[in-house]
Design a protein around this motif. Structure first.
Motif, short mmCIF file in Angstrom:
data_model
loop_
_atom_site.label_atom_id
_atom_site.label_comp_id
_atom_site.label_asym_id
_atom_site.label_seq_id
_atom_site.Cartn_x
_atom_site.Cartn_y
_atom_site.Cartn_z
N ASP A 172 -41.96 -12.76 -23.27
CA ASP A 172 -42.19 -11.88 -23.99
C ASP A 172 -40.92 -12.73 -24.97
N PHE A 173 -40.69 -12.19 -26.02
CA PHE A 173 -40.84 -12.95 -27.32
C PHE A 173 -40.10 -13.81 -27.44
N ASP A 174 -38.62 -13.10 -26.48
CA ASP A 174 -37.06 -14.27 -26.65
C ASP A 174 -37.52 -15.44 -25.76
N SER A 175 -38.10 -14.88 -24.55
CA SER A 175 -38.11 -16.35 -24.15
C SER A 175 -39.14 -17.28 -24.49
N SER A 176 -40.39 -16.52 -25.56
CA SER A 176 -41.21 -17.67 -26.18
C SER A 176 -40.09 -18.68 -27.36
N ARG A 177 -39.53 -17.42 -28.20
CA ARG A 177 -38.56 -18.52 -29.21
C ARG A 177 -37.59 -19.93 -28.57
N ARG A 178 -37.10 -19.11 -27.47
CA ARG A 178 -36.52 -20.32 -26.63
C ARG A 178 -37.13 -21.70 -26.55
N ASP A 179 -38.43 -20.72 -25.88
CA ASP A 179 -39.08 -22.68 -25.10
C ASP A 179 -39.38 -22.73 -26.09
N CYS A 180 -39.92 -22.24 -27.79
CA CYS A 180 -39.81 -23.09 -29.26
C CYS A 180 -38.91 -24.06 -29.43
N GLU A 181 -37.48 -23.63 -29.08
CA GLU A 181 -36.14 -23.95 -29.79
C GLU A 181 -36.20 -25.66 -28.86
N ARG A 182 -36.62 -25.31 -27.45
CA ARG A 182 -36.25 -27.00 -26.19
C ARG A 182 -37.20 -27.58 -27.08
N ARG A 183 -38.47 -27.86 -27.56
CA ARG A 183 -39.11 -28.28 -28.44
C ARG A 183 -38.95 -28.89 -29.83
N ALA B 110 -53.63 -11.53 -28.05
CA ALA B 110 -52.41 -11.01 -28.05
C ALA B 110 -51.47 -13.28 -28.59
N VAL B 111 -51.18 -13.19 -29.14
CA VAL B 111 -49.85 -14.31 -29.51
C VAL B 111 -48.93 -14.30 -29.82
N TRP B 112 -47.76 -14.48 -29.73
CA TRP B 112 -46.38 -14.08 -30.33
C TRP B 112 -45.92 -15.70 -31.18
N ILE B 113 -45.94 -14.40 -32.43
CA ILE B 113 -46.04 -15.61 -33.31
C ILE B 113 -44.53 -15.37 -34.03
N GLY B 114 -43.21 -16.23 -35.30
CA GLY B 114 -42.39 -15.90 -35.37
C GLY B 114 -41.67 -14.69 -36.38
N GLN C 34 -48.60 -15.21 -24.93
CA GLN C 34 -48.21 -15.81 -25.30
C GLN C 34 -47.81 -16.15 -26.29
N TRP C 35 -47.51 -17.58 -26.64
CA TRP C 35 -47.50 -18.52 -28.42
C TRP C 35 -47.05 -19.83 -28.01
N ILE C 36 -46.79 -19.47 -30.08
CA ILE C 36 -47.18 -20.39 -30.62
C ILE C 36 -46.07 -21.36 -31.07
N CYS C 37 -45.25 -22.42 -31.24
CA CYS C 37 -44.44 -23.30 -31.47
C CYS C 37 -44.96 -23.84 -32.98
N GLU C 38 -44.37 -24.15 -33.46
CA GLU C 38 -44.18 -24.80 -34.55
C GLU C 38 -43.69 -25.59 -35.61
N LYS C 39 -43.82 -27.34 -35.81
CA LYS C 39 -42.29 -27.73 -36.67
C LYS C 39 -43.23 -28.42 -37.44
#
Length: 237
Positions: free
Chosen positions: A116-127, A150-154, A217-222
């Motif tokens: 889900d959206f919040d779990s995806s956000r937390r995974d990115c923060e761990r990265r 479909a892929v979650w974005i922030g 799915q989701w996409i992390c960015e840094k």
């Protein structure tokens, strides 16, 4: 042999003898001249072969000296051609972490799992990253080029319905970015649609509002701090 005829009024003398017929002989090249001509021919062949060897050596040296420059030019063209953003190729660079992709000055991680959206956000923060913030149409085109489904974005409008913001609080530029047809619509299917994703489906491509509990799915960015200058490097996985 000689024959004589005598008469009272005249004397005839006929002389007959053996003779040999001579025919003009064809001119013949002397042995010395033939050897000289053959030597000249061999010398010419050897000289031609030597010239070819020298030319080949010069070409090899020239290619070795110019090849790195040609490769660099090709790489430069690859990094600056917007048309390549429409392909399904993805970007990778040694300055981004392993299994991350690179576009301009950012590194991206695309999950292989769904959450889900919040779990995806937390995974990115761990990265040590955030759910991706799409700022330009070029960046959206790049991401859409290799995504499916479909892929979650922030982005979200949880704080105020209809006001879409990124997780850092900045407004989503609706004029710069492309929304999927008819979106956002806040459809009341399984609750309100307050979280944003990006879609790449048949006849449905662009940003979309979705229910935050959906599994996607989701996409992390840094930021790629090792490469402050923006460039686009694309290569196949």
């Amino acid at each position: 042999m000689a024959v004589y005829f005598h008469s009272s009024t005249s004397e005839i003398s006929v002389e007959v003898g053996e003779y040999e017929e001579f025919t003009p002989s064809e001119p013949r090249t002397s042995s010395k001249t033939s050897k000289t001509l053959r030597f000249k021919q061999l010398h010419l062949v050897g000289l031609s072969f030597g010239v070819l060897c020298v030319v080949q050596a010069v070409l090899n040296i020239t290619l070795r000296l110019t090849l790195p420059q040609e490769v660099s030019a090709s790489e430069s063209f690859t990094t600056q051609t917007p048309a390549l953003l429409n392909t399904t190729a993805v970007a990778r660079d040694r300055q981004c972490p392993a299994n991350w992709l690179r576009f301009e000055s950012s590194c991206y991680f695309v999950s292989s799992q769904r959450a889900d959206f919040d779990s995806s956000r937390r995974d990115c923060e761990r990265r040590q990253a955030q759910l991706v913030k799409i700022e330009t149409s070029r960046e959206q085109t790049f991401l859409t080029g290799f995504l499916t489904g479909a892929v979650w974005i922030g982005m979200t409008d949880r704080n105020k319905e209809g006001t879409w913001v990124w997780l850092d609080g900045t407004l989503v530029d609706k004029t710069e970015l492309q929304w999927a047809p008819g979106q956002p619509d806040n459809a009341l299917i399984n609750g309100e649609e307050d979280c944003g994703d990006i879609r790449n489906m048949l006849n449905f491509i662009g940003l979309n509002d979705s229910n935050c509990s959906n599994k996607e799915q989701w996409i992390c960015e840094k930021m790629n701090t090792a490469e402050p200058k923006k460039s686009c490097v694309i290569s196949k996985l």
